[in-house]
Enzyme design. Structure first.
Site, PDB file in Angstrom:
ATOM      1  N   ILE A  12       0.841  -1.212   0.000  1.00 56.87           N
ATOM      2  CA  ILE A  12       0.000   0.000   0.000  1.00 56.87           C
ATOM      3  C   ILE A  12       0.871   1.255   0.000  1.00 56.87           C
ATOM      4  CG2 ILE A  12      -1.883   1.220   1.158  1.00 56.87           C
ATOM      5  CD1 ILE A  12      -2.665  -1.455   2.449  1.00 56.87           C
ATOM      6  N   LEU A  34      13.039  -2.482   4.492  1.00 56.87           N
ATOM      7  CA  LEU A  34      13.100  -3.527   3.450  1.00 56.87           C
ATOM      8  C   LEU A  34      13.104  -4.914   4.079  1.00 56.87           C
ATOM      9  CD1 LEU A  34      15.478  -1.985   0.728  1.00 56.87           C
ATOM     10  CD2 LEU A  34      12.985  -1.848   0.920  1.00 56.87           C
ATOM     11  N   THR A 133      -6.179  -1.137  10.500  1.00 55.87           N
ATOM     12  CA  THR A 133      -6.947  -2.193   9.837  1.00 55.87           C
ATOM     13  C   THR A 133      -8.320  -2.399  10.487  1.00 55.87           C
ATOM     14  OG1 THR A 133      -6.966  -4.582   9.469  1.00 55.87           O
ATOM     15  CG2 THR A 133      -5.684  -3.828  11.327  1.00 55.87           C
ATOM     16  N   ASP A 134      -9.261  -2.949   9.720  1.00 55.00           N
ATOM     17  CA  ASP A 134     -10.571  -3.297  10.282  1.00 55.00           C
ATOM     18  C   ASP A 134     -10.478  -4.504  11.223  1.00 55.00           C
ATOM     19  OD1 ASP A 134     -10.129  -5.293   8.361  1.00 55.00           O
ATOM     20  OD2 ASP A 134     -12.008  -4.969   7.283  1.00 55.00           O
ATOM     21  N   GLU A 135      -9.349  -5.248  11.142  1.00 54.30           N
ATOM     22  CA  GLU A 135      -9.246  -6.475  11.949  1.00 54.30           C
ATOM     23  C   GLU A 135      -9.232  -6.191  13.447  1.00 54.30           C
ATOM     24  OE1 GLU A 135      -6.598  -9.505  10.666  1.00 54.30           O
ATOM     25  OE2 GLU A 135      -6.912  -9.054   8.546  1.00 54.30           O
ATOM     26  N   ALA A 161      -4.033  -7.925  17.165  1.00 48.81           N
ATOM     27  CA  ALA A 161      -3.803  -7.428  18.531  1.00 48.81           C
ATOM     28  C   ALA A 161      -2.676  -6.398  18.532  1.00 48.81           C
ATOM     29  CB  ALA A 161      -3.469  -8.593  19.460  1.00 48.81           C
TER      30      ALA A 161
HETATM   31  P1  NAD Z   1       3.320  -4.851   3.499  1.00 52.19           P
HETATM   32  O1  NAD Z   1       3.647  -5.995   4.388  1.00 52.19           O
HETATM   33  O2  NAD Z   1       3.138  -5.070   2.043  1.00 52.19           O
HETATM   34  O3  NAD Z   1       4.428  -3.724   3.663  1.00 52.19           O
HETATM   35  C1  NAD Z   1       4.950  -3.344   4.914  1.00 52.19           C
HETATM   36  C2  NAD Z   1       6.168  -2.464   4.669  1.00 52.19           C
HETATM   37  O4  NAD Z   1       6.681  -2.063   5.954  1.00 52.19           O
HETATM   38  C3  NAD Z   1       7.297  -3.174   3.936  1.00 52.19           C
HETATM   39  O5  NAD Z   1       7.827  -2.344   2.924  1.00 52.19           O
HETATM   40  C4  NAD Z   1       8.329  -3.428   5.024  1.00 52.19           C
HETATM   41  O6  NAD Z   1       9.661  -3.482   4.553  1.00 52.19           O
HETATM   42  C5  NAD Z   1       8.087  -2.254   5.950  1.00 52.19           C
HETATM   43  N1  NAD Z   1       8.536  -2.503   7.329  1.00 52.19           N
HETATM   44  C6  NAD Z   1       8.280  -3.621   8.066  1.00 52.19           C
HETATM   45  N2  NAD Z   1       8.882  -3.507   9.263  1.00 52.19           N
HETATM   46  C7  NAD Z   1       9.517  -2.305   9.281  1.00 52.19           C
HETATM   47  C8  NAD Z   1      10.314  -1.625  10.242  1.00 52.19           C
HETATM   48  N3  NAD Z   1      10.578  -2.165  11.450  1.00 52.19           N
HETATM   49  N4  NAD Z   1      10.815  -0.402   9.918  1.00 52.19           N
HETATM   50  C9  NAD Z   1      10.560   0.148   8.698  1.00 52.19           C
HETATM   51  N5  NAD Z   1       9.839  -0.463   7.750  1.00 52.19           N
HETATM   52  C10 NAD Z   1       9.303  -1.664   8.040  1.00 52.19           C
HETATM   53  O7  NAD Z   1       2.026  -4.182   4.142  1.00 52.19           O
HETATM   54  P2  NAD Z   1       0.781  -3.482   3.425  1.00 52.19           P
HETATM   55  O8  NAD Z   1      -0.197  -4.523   3.041  1.00 52.19           O
HETATM   56  O9  NAD Z   1       1.287  -2.507   2.438  1.00 52.19           O
HETATM   57  O10 NAD Z   1       0.167  -2.708   4.685  1.00 52.19           O
HETATM   58  C11 NAD Z   1       0.601  -1.381   5.007  1.00 52.19           C
HETATM   59  C12 NAD Z   1      -0.141  -0.910   6.245  1.00 52.19           C
HETATM   60  O11 NAD Z   1      -1.546  -0.927   5.982  1.00 52.19           O
HETATM   61  C13 NAD Z   1       0.075  -1.800   7.465  1.00 52.19           C
HETATM   62  O12 NAD Z   1       0.152  -0.967   8.594  1.00 52.19           O
HETATM   63  C14 NAD Z   1      -1.195  -2.668   7.527  1.00 52.19           C
HETATM   64  O13 NAD Z   1      -1.481  -3.026   8.851  1.00 52.19           O
HETATM   65  C15 NAD Z   1      -2.214  -1.693   6.982  1.00 52.19           C
HETATM   66  N6  NAD Z   1      -3.390  -2.320   6.291  1.00 52.19           N
HETATM   67  C16 NAD Z   1      -3.198  -3.230   5.291  1.00 52.19           C
HETATM   68  C17 NAD Z   1      -4.299  -3.739   4.613  1.00 52.19           C
HETATM   69  C18 NAD Z   1      -4.147  -4.736   3.491  1.00 52.19           C
HETATM   70  O14 NAD Z   1      -5.165  -5.253   2.998  1.00 52.19           O
HETATM   71  N7  NAD Z   1      -2.946  -5.035   3.024  1.00 52.19           N
HETATM   72  C19 NAD Z   1      -5.595  -3.324   4.975  1.00 52.19           C
HETATM   73  C20 NAD Z   1      -5.741  -2.399   6.020  1.00 52.19           C
HETATM   74  C21 NAD Z   1      -4.626  -1.883   6.664  1.00 52.19           C
HETATM   75  O1  DAU Z   2      -8.809  -6.682   6.724  1.00 48.73           O
HETATM   76  C1  DAU Z   2      -7.598  -6.000   6.503  1.00 48.73           C
HETATM   77  C2  DAU Z   2      -6.454  -6.980   6.527  1.00 48.73           C
HETATM   78  O2  DAU Z   2      -6.529  -7.713   5.303  1.00 48.73           O
HETATM   79  C3  DAU Z   2      -5.095  -6.324   6.676  1.00 48.73           C
HETATM   80  O3  DAU Z   2      -5.030  -5.683   7.924  1.00 48.73           O
HETATM   81  C4  DAU Z   2      -3.977  -7.365   6.560  1.00 48.73           C
HETATM   82  O4  DAU Z   2      -2.717  -6.727   6.609  1.00 48.73           O
HETATM   83  C5  DAU Z   2      -4.134  -8.084   5.232  1.00 48.73           C
HETATM   84  O5  DAU Z   2      -3.149  -9.084   5.100  1.00 48.73           O
HETATM   85  C6  DAU Z   2      -5.521  -8.676   5.116  1.00 48.73           C
HETATM   86  O6  DAU Z   2      -5.709  -9.770   6.057  1.00 48.73           O
HETATM   87  P1  DAU Z   2      -6.461 -11.133   5.668  1.00 48.73           P
HETATM   88  O7  DAU Z   2      -6.025 -12.180   6.601  1.00 48.73           O
HETATM   89  O8  DAU Z   2      -7.913 -10.897   5.501  1.00 48.73           O
HETATM   90  O9  DAU Z   2      -5.820 -11.340   4.181  1.00 48.73           O
HETATM   91  P2  DAU Z   2      -5.269 -12.644   3.430  1.00 48.73           P
HETATM   92  O10 DAU Z   2      -5.047 -12.228   2.010  1.00 48.73           O
HETATM   93  O11 DAU Z   2      -4.142 -13.285   4.148  1.00 48.73           O
HETATM   94  O12 DAU Z   2      -6.522 -13.613   3.464  1.00 48.73           O
HETATM   95  C7  DAU Z   2      -7.769 -13.220   2.915  1.00 48.73           C
HETATM   96  C8  DAU Z   2      -8.756 -14.333   3.197  1.00 48.73           C
HETATM   97  O13 DAU Z   2      -8.394 -15.470   2.404  1.00 48.73           O
HETATM   98  C9  DAU Z   2      -8.744 -14.808   4.640  1.00 48.73           C
HETATM   99  O14 DAU Z   2     -10.066 -15.174   5.008  1.00 48.73           O
HETATM  100  C10 DAU Z   2      -7.869 -16.058   4.608  1.00 48.73           C
HETATM  101  C11 DAU Z   2      -8.113 -16.624   3.230  1.00 48.73           C
HETATM  102  N1  DAU Z   2      -6.967 -17.340   2.624  1.00 48.73           N
HETATM  103  C12 DAU Z   2      -5.754 -16.732   2.602  1.00 48.73           C
HETATM  104  C13 DAU Z   2      -4.663 -17.381   2.048  1.00 48.73           C
HETATM  105  C14 DAU Z   2      -3.291 -16.729   2.048  1.00 48.73           C
HETATM  106  C15 DAU Z   2      -7.174 -18.585   2.030  1.00 48.73           C
HETATM  107  O15 DAU Z   2      -8.305 -19.117   2.024  1.00 48.73           O
HETATM  108  N2  DAU Z   2      -6.093 -19.216   1.472  1.00 48.73           N
HETATM  109  C16 DAU Z   2      -4.844 -18.668   1.479  1.00 48.73           C
HETATM  110  O16 DAU Z   2      -3.892 -19.334   0.974  1.00 48.73           O
END
Ligand code: NAD
Ligand code: DAU
Length: 353
Positions: A12, A34, A133-135, A161
């Site tokens: 993101i 990284l 996050t919504d989690e 958590a």
């Molecule tokens: P991601 O795992 O793709 O990227 C995380 C980034 O943070 C990476 O570039 C990593 O190198 C960096 N990072 C990790 N530890 C670090 C540290 N100690 N110091 C500096 N950099 C560090 O994550 P994402 O999916 O892009 O999520 C970004 C943010 O959005 C997170 O806070 C996540 O909780 C939140 N979020 C994600 C989702 C989703 O669906 N992916 C949804 C809602 C909220």
């Molecule tokens: O809701 C926001 C969150 O969404 C973010 O805070 C997290 O960073 C992000 O990783 C994501 O969490 P989820 O656990 O929902 O995402 P994931 O893509 O890991 O899984 C999506 C759904 O699919 C979940 O119900 C688990 C399921 N799943 C996931 C994987 C990797 C499978 O059924 N098979 C799989 O192999």
């Protein structure tokens, strides 16, 4: 004017920086350690762009954060950096506590010191935006209303958590020290540069490689999917117009069970990259469930719409097609991130399922 972004080499964060610099010329400093999820290739198109500065470093490194704030004098910090994968948090929660809790605490303390030294308009305008996050709200039953900002926190995984703890720290730094913070709690994102350990990019990568498409449990867990650039525009709206101290829930009004997502991806791949072996749906494989798996997330995004006029621009149909097209056009990117460490993770998470 400059903004400081943490975690900008991840999924993101990278989309946010690319979007930001497409829309304006305000420089961005990107602090990213990284980790396995951080990939400078995501921002390769900014090489040589004087508006972009990359700093490799840890958000837990207070001296580094202090020096970046003193040198660049940002008007805002947007905090994405986190350990973000729920399954990894189940296998090894320690790093989640360090980055997500101690890292956020370190940033808050550094920003508090910096902000206290500002005066006048610079002090009034400064913002710390925390991306969450919504989690943190836990799991919904089938007929529960979607999560509002007033829902109680009931995080169920080590990941959620740790994010909940970080949200509480941000809230407390506002309440106690007056730090000008905003928080967004967003639903599941999808789109370009999504690391292929998460459901959507994993399914695309596995399908194209002819591998099984793992569905945890019965595949009827529901997520509320949002195209990543819509999350980016929501964060920009909060930075520009959000009220200090407020929480904004961000979501796509787009609840879907996992099995439906996977079948949609198979149908799109059948159309755009047909396999001579038959429909990709033949690869769908039900595997052991994720421990403590949350059944349903859904976001009530009416507050951000009412107060800031934000709504998602993409529908799921347009966003998912763009996503599949992006992965088909960027298979070298996928191959590069599927390093040795990625293979070790895949073996660890799926071998016992
Ligand atoms: P991601 O795992 O793709 O990227 C995380 C980034 O943070 C990476 O570039 C990593 O190198 C960096 N990072 C990790 N530890 C670090 C540290 N100690 N110091 C500096 N950099 C560090 O994550 P994402 O999916 O892009 O999520 C970004 C943010 O959005 C997170 O806070 C996540 O909780 C939140 N979020 C994600 C989702 C989703 O669906 N992916 C949804 C809602 C909220
Ligand atoms: O809701 C926001 C969150 O969404 C973010 O805070 C997290 O960073 C992000 O990783 C994501 O969490 P989820 O656990 O929902 O995402 P994931 O893509 O890991 O899984 C999506 C759904 O699919 C979940 O119900 C688990 C399921 N799943 C996931 C994987 C990797 C499978 O059924 N098979 C799989 O192999």
């Amino acid at each position: 004017m400059t903004i400081l972004v943490t975690g900008g080499a991840g999924f993101i964060g990278a989309n946010f920086i690319l979007d930001w610099l497409r829309g304006c010329n305000e420089p961005v400093i990107n602090l990213d350690v990284l980790s396995y999820a951080g990939n400078p290739e995501n921002l390769a198109s900014l090489q040589g762009d004087s508006r972009y500065t990359f700093v490799q470093g840890d958000i837990c490194d207070r001296a580094l954060v202090d020096s970046l704030l003193a040198t660049h004098q940002p008007r805002a910090m947007v905090h994405f950096a986190a350990e973000s994968h729920v399954d990894r948090s189940i296998h090894g929660p320690g790093e989640f506590m360090r980055t997500n809790i101690t890292g956020t605490f370190t940033l808050l303390e550094a920003v508090r010191g910096y902000w206290s030294g500002l005066a006048g308009e610079a002090k009034a305008a400064f913002r710390f935006h925390h991306v969450s996050t919504d989690e943190v709200y836990g799991s919904l039953k089938a007929d529960d209303p979607p999560f509002a900002e007033t829902n109680r926190y009931e995080p169920n995984s080590p990941y959620s958590a740790s994010k909940a703890a970080s949200d509480h720290l941000v809230r407390a730094w506002h309440h106690t020290y007056g730090l000008p913070v905003t928080i967004s709690n967003c639903s599941n994102n999808y789109g370009s540069y999504h690391f292929p350990e998460k459901l959507i990019p994993l399914i695309i990568a596995n399908a194209l490689a002819g591998k099984n498409l793992p569905i945890y449990g019965d595949g009827m867990q529901v997520r509320d999917w949002l195209y990543v650039t819509d999350h980016c525009s929501a964060i920009r709206a909060i930075l520009e117009r959000g009220r200090v101290g407020e929480v904004y829930n961000v979501g796509g009004w787009n609840e879907k069970p996992n099995i439906e997502i996977v079948k949609t991806l198979c149908a799109l791949l059948d159309e755009l990259a047909p396999s001579s072996a038959g429909s990709y749906a033949r690869l769908i494989t039900y595997v052991a469930d994720r421990p403590g798996h949350d059944r349903r997330y859904a976001i009530d995004a009416r507050k951000i719409e009412r107060e800031l006029g934000w709504r998602p621009a993409e529908t799921f149909e347009t966003g998912i097609r763009k996503t599949v097209e992006w992965y088909l056009a960027n298979q070298a990117w996928v191959a590069n991130v599927q390093s040795g460490a990625y293979r070790e993770w895949m073996a660890k998470n799926y071998a016992q399922r």
